[in-house]
Enzyme design. Structure first.
Site, PDB file in Angstrom:
ATOM      1  N   GLY A 221     -49.099  14.372 -10.729  1.00 19.05           N
ATOM      2  CA  GLY A 221     -50.174  15.559 -11.207  1.00 19.05           C
ATOM      3  C   GLY A 221     -49.679  16.987 -11.152  1.00 19.05           C
ATOM      4  N   PHE A 222     -48.808  17.634 -10.162  1.00 17.95           N
ATOM      5  CA  PHE A 222     -48.662  18.915  -9.997  1.00 17.95           C
ATOM      6  C   PHE A 222     -49.685  19.769 -10.441  1.00 17.95           C
ATOM      7  CE2 PHE A 222     -44.703  16.319 -11.503  1.00 17.95           C
ATOM      8  CZ  PHE A 222     -44.287  16.084 -10.107  1.00 17.95           C
ATOM      9  N   GLY A 448     -48.659  10.178  -5.237  1.00 18.00           N
ATOM     10  CA  GLY A 448     -47.161  10.115  -5.095  1.00 18.00           C
ATOM     11  C   GLY A 448     -46.783  10.705  -4.054  1.00 18.00           C
ATOM     12  N   GLY A 490     -54.199  19.093   0.934  1.00 16.73           N
ATOM     13  CA  GLY A 490     -54.583  17.727   1.191  1.00 16.73           C
ATOM     14  C   GLY A 490     -54.375  17.176   2.713  1.00 16.73           C
ATOM     15  N   ILE A 562     -44.599  18.982  11.012  1.00 18.86           N
ATOM     16  CA  ILE A 562     -44.045  18.073  10.117  1.00 18.86           C
ATOM     17  C   ILE A 562     -44.883  16.789  10.329  1.00 18.86           C
ATOM     18  CG2 ILE A 562     -42.347  17.100   8.542  1.00 18.86           C
ATOM     19  CD1 ILE A 562     -42.845  19.961   7.885  1.00 18.86           C
ATOM     20  N   GLN A 571     -41.059  15.986  -0.457  1.00 18.91           N
ATOM     21  CA  GLN A 571     -41.684  16.932  -1.001  1.00 18.91           C
ATOM     22  C   GLN A 571     -41.004  18.136  -1.212  1.00 18.91           C
ATOM     23  OE1 GLN A 571     -45.536  17.355  -1.946  1.00 18.91           O
ATOM     24  NE2 GLN A 571     -44.794  15.272  -2.459  1.00 18.91           N
ATOM     25  N   LYS A 634     -49.002  22.875   8.187  1.00 18.14           N
ATOM     26  CA  LYS A 634     -49.047  23.777   6.887  1.00 18.14           C
ATOM     27  C   LYS A 634     -48.800  22.805   5.698  1.00 18.14           C
ATOM     28  CE  LYS A 634     -47.957  28.189   9.228  1.00 18.14           C
ATOM     29  NZ  LYS A 634     -46.945  29.141   9.225  1.00 18.14           N
ATOM     30  N   GLY A 635     -49.268  23.124   4.704  1.00 18.34           N
ATOM     31  CA  GLY A 635     -49.183  22.404   3.309  1.00 18.34           C
ATOM     32  C   GLY A 635     -47.538  22.398   3.015  1.00 18.34           C
ATOM     33  N   GLU A 638     -46.226  22.476  -2.387  1.00 18.92           N
ATOM     34  CA  GLU A 638     -45.825  23.306  -3.267  1.00 18.92           C
ATOM     35  C   GLU A 638     -44.780  24.320  -2.663  1.00 18.92           C
ATOM     36  OE1 GLU A 638     -49.798  24.123  -5.737  1.00 18.92           O
ATOM     37  OE2 GLU A 638     -50.505  23.613  -3.620  1.00 18.92           O
TER      38      GLU A 638
HETATM   39 MO1  MOS Z   1     -51.673  21.981  -6.871  1.00 20.99          MO
HETATM   40  S1  MOS Z   1     -50.975  23.039  -8.563  1.00 20.99           S
HETATM   41  O1  MOS Z   1     -52.579  22.962  -6.254  1.00 20.99           O
HETATM   42  O2  MOS Z   1     -52.373  20.481  -7.317  1.00 20.99           O
END
Ligand code: MOS
Length: 677
Positions: A221-222, A448, A490, A562, A571, A634-635, A638
């Site tokens: 999705g990105f 994914g 997420g 992690i 990722q 942490k995420g 991105e």
């Molecule tokens: Mo990401 S661009 O916050 O799905």
């Protein structure tokens, strides 16, 4: 840990939205003009075509519950705001029949003059009330002009980034079915079933409990599937009109027009520093675009509020409304384009000051978050830079440009910092003992990334059982409500809920539930939470052809604990690969004459392939941060893309002496060197 759904995916058992059942097909009719209005539509011929079940048009609009979201208020206006806008659709028994009949719909337009050109001096420039996600459009402190005047070295440069498209592998698709009680089930390719359900319900005028969204597997999705997209609404309206289940599967070309993209940006950076390299002023001024009926304000300059200590800061965002589809989220919205400009400018400042670019960043590392004065929950940017330098072999680097050759190739290296906020959102989850399994339920989405696997690990650890004993159910809005796969939140959001549900299970023995709304609300005070990283690139540039190759990319990240090494590496290097694409090839060319995009497929919009990616590696520090969530994570979805393009651009300068401040860095730009010196 291997992905728990891995076997299902490689054997084809995993079903995606568009293949989740038998249904009729709907195919869209789209505006051929970028501005004006539909004056008439003739659907008579289409209605006579084989297999046609229903026709939808904007001259006879279907009833909606809400037209507030202009992107989803399908067929509610004849006014055309952008090329490719949905003006009608045909439902038929097969995809081919639907597509042929859609092509037979005749549309007459009263076209008006359009404007798709973004310029920094556009007369329509305005300041939005906020930029995403609710941040101030302008934030300044100190005296910028005084800081620049007092600087021993300063730069004043402008960078531009083009329109970029997300291009997930799985096209946007939805299959909608109504039952006799008026309940709607949508198999949708979405990053968040709970939010998708709520949006679909609002647009259609239903209660949330009358809508169910199912999305067990999503092929990327990105960000483009982070909000509800037209296929879900189109399929629902078409299914209502045809009286049977209908699927809407967008073509790649339709995705370019109707499912979001990253705004182009024009970014002016003015930096000043003393002889010692300490910043005296940072000014980051951004111009970007939005749509006629929808405002989307990318938070491009907000990274400058976080990154470096400076006595004077100015960050501004200006928007221009154009005849374009609405920009939307694309991997690291804000940080990705913003850090490209800021980190390129930092490299230019380092050169101007005669200071190593890693040293320059270290000297300006702030003790607290510059915009808020809050302490960082953890910040290990300098450690990432130093560890990366050690692994990359940075020591002894000759700072002079255009002095190294490998055969006919000029070579160079570059570095840039990366950052991304570490946040979480309320979610709920349940755990129940069922037979020999502990079943964990949460309306999360695995797009994914491996969310199903990461959450299985988190649950197994919290329940103190082997991972094989945990059965994780996600991708269905009938499961406990959860945040979406977005904002790199997420795992932090869902993991917090799963951990709390597991703790509740320990108390009760057979069933545990949790809702983290209160727990997450407490995050707002106290600490500034961000992940950081350092990106290193080596490039080879052929002065005869202008080709740029990237033999090495290294990313070193500090992103808390992690959860799963394999998934995390995927990722990070996935993000870095996308950053390589941004640096060298990705660009959607806008059609100035007719509106719309010239590039509308993967033959024209180039994404990196395996041959473009050579030695790419990601690693991370063992960062302990007790202020985040039960996992200490942490995420990571991105941050991998943030800074990559700057590192590559900085390496291109080091190789060639050319500062190409207009992405992507194509052979044509390298070869027309006088344009960019
Ligand atoms: Mo990401 S661009 O916050 O799905």
């Amino acid at each position: 840990m291997n992905r728990v759904e891995g076997i299902d995916k490689v054997t084809g058992r995993a079903k995606y939205a568009g293949e989740s059942g038998e249904a009729a097909y709907v195919f869209a009719v789209q505006s051929a003009v970028p501005s004006g209005a539909v004056s008439a539509m003739d659907t008579a011929a289409a209605r006579e075509m084989p297999g046609v079940l229903a026709v939808l048009t904007c001259v006879d609009p279907p009833v909606l519950g809400s037209a507030e979201d202009a992107e989803l208020a399908l067929f509610q206006t004849r006014e055309i705001a952008f090329h490719g806008q949905l003006v009608g659709a045909v439902v038929a028994d097969t995809l081919e029949n639907a597509r042929a009949a859609a092509a037979a719909v005749r549309v007459d337009y009263a076209a008006t003059a359009h404007d798709v050109g973004l310029r920094a001096d556009h007369p329509g420039r305005y300041t939005p009330d906020k930029v995403n996600p609710g941040l101030p459009a302008d934030l300044s402190y100190g005296d910028i002009e005084a800081g620049l005047a007092a600087a021993a070295v300063s730069i004043d440069v402008t960078y531009t980034t083009p329109t970029l498209h997300n291009n997930p592998m799985e096209p946007h698709a939805a299959l909608a079915a109504w039952d006799d009680e008026g309940h709607l089930t949508v198999a949708d390719s979405t990053q968040g079933p709970s939010a998708d359900r709520d949006t679909i319900a609002t647009v259609l005028g239903l209660r949330p409990d009358q809508v169910r969204v199912i999305s067990p597997h999503v092929g990327g999705g990105f960000g483009s599937k982070g909000t509800t997209r037209p296929p879900a609404i189109l399929a629902a309206l078409a299914a209502r009109a045809a009286g049977r289940p209908v699927k809407a599967v967008f073509t790649r070309q339709q995705m370019f027009q109707l499912t979001g993209y990253r705004t182009p940006t024009i970014q002016r950076l003015r930096l000043g520093a003393g002889q010692d390299g300490k910043l005296t002023a940072v000014a980051h001024a951004v111009t970007e675009q939005t749509a006629i009926r929808t405002e989307f304000a990318e938070q491009t300059a907000t990274c400058a509020r976080v990154m470096y200590a400076t006595p004077a800061l100015s960050t501004t965002h200006r928007l221009v409304r154009l005849n374009v589809p609405a920009p939307s989220w694309m991997r690291a919205p804000g940080e990705c384009p913003g850090m490209y400009a800021l980190e390129s400018a930092m490299d230019e400042l380092a050169v101007a000051a005669g200071i190593d670019p890693i040293e320059l960043r270290a000297r300006n590392d702030p003790a607290t978050e510059p915009e808020s004065g809050k302490p960082f929950s953890s910040r290990h940017l300098v450690e990432c830079l130093r560890e990366g330098a050690r692994r990359f072999g940075w020591a002894g680097r000759d700072p002079r440009p255009a002095v190294r050759a490998t055969g006919p190739w000029l070579s160079g290296t570059g570095v840039a910092a990366s950052t991304y906020p570490a946040r979480r959102q309320p979610s709920s989850a349940s755990v129940t003992a069922e037979g020999d399994k502990l079943v964990v339920r949460i309306a999360a989405a695995d797009i994914g990334t491996g969310a199903r696997t990461a959450l299985t690990r988190i649950a197994a650890e919290c329940l103190d059982v082997p991972t094989g004993q945990v059965q994780l159910e996600l991708g269905d809005s009938s499961l406990p409500d959860a945040w979406l796969a977005g904002g790199s939140m997420g795992t932090a959001s869902w993991g917090s809920a799963v951990a709390a549900a597991c703790a509740d299970f320990h108390k009760n023995g057979t069933r545990g539930t949790a809702d983290t709304t209160e727990e997450v609300a407490a995050d707002s005070g106290g600490f500034a939470r961000h992940a950081f990283g350092a990106q290193f690139a080596e490039v080879l540039v052929h002065p005869g052809t202008g080709e740029v190759r990237v033999p090495r990319l290294l990313g070193v990240f500090a992103a808390g604990r992690i959860i799963d090494q394999t998934l995390a590496r995927s990722q990070f290097i996935g993000g870095m690969t996308m950053g390589l694409g941004m640096a060298l090839m990705e660009e959607t060319v806008v059609d100035a004459a007719q509106g719309g995009f010239v590039h509308r497929d993967l033959a024209q919009y180039h994404v990196p392939t395996c041959a473009d990616v050579q030695d790419i590696e990601a690693m991370w520090l063992d960062e302990q941060d007790p202020h985040l969530n039960p996992m200490g994570s942490k995420g990571i979805g991105e941050i991998g893309i943030v800074g990559t393009a700057a590192a590559i651009g900085n390496a291109v300068w080091h190789a060639t002496g050319q500062r190409i401040r207009d992405l992507p860095i194509t052979p044509a730009k390298i070869l027309s060197r006088s344009d960019h010196e």
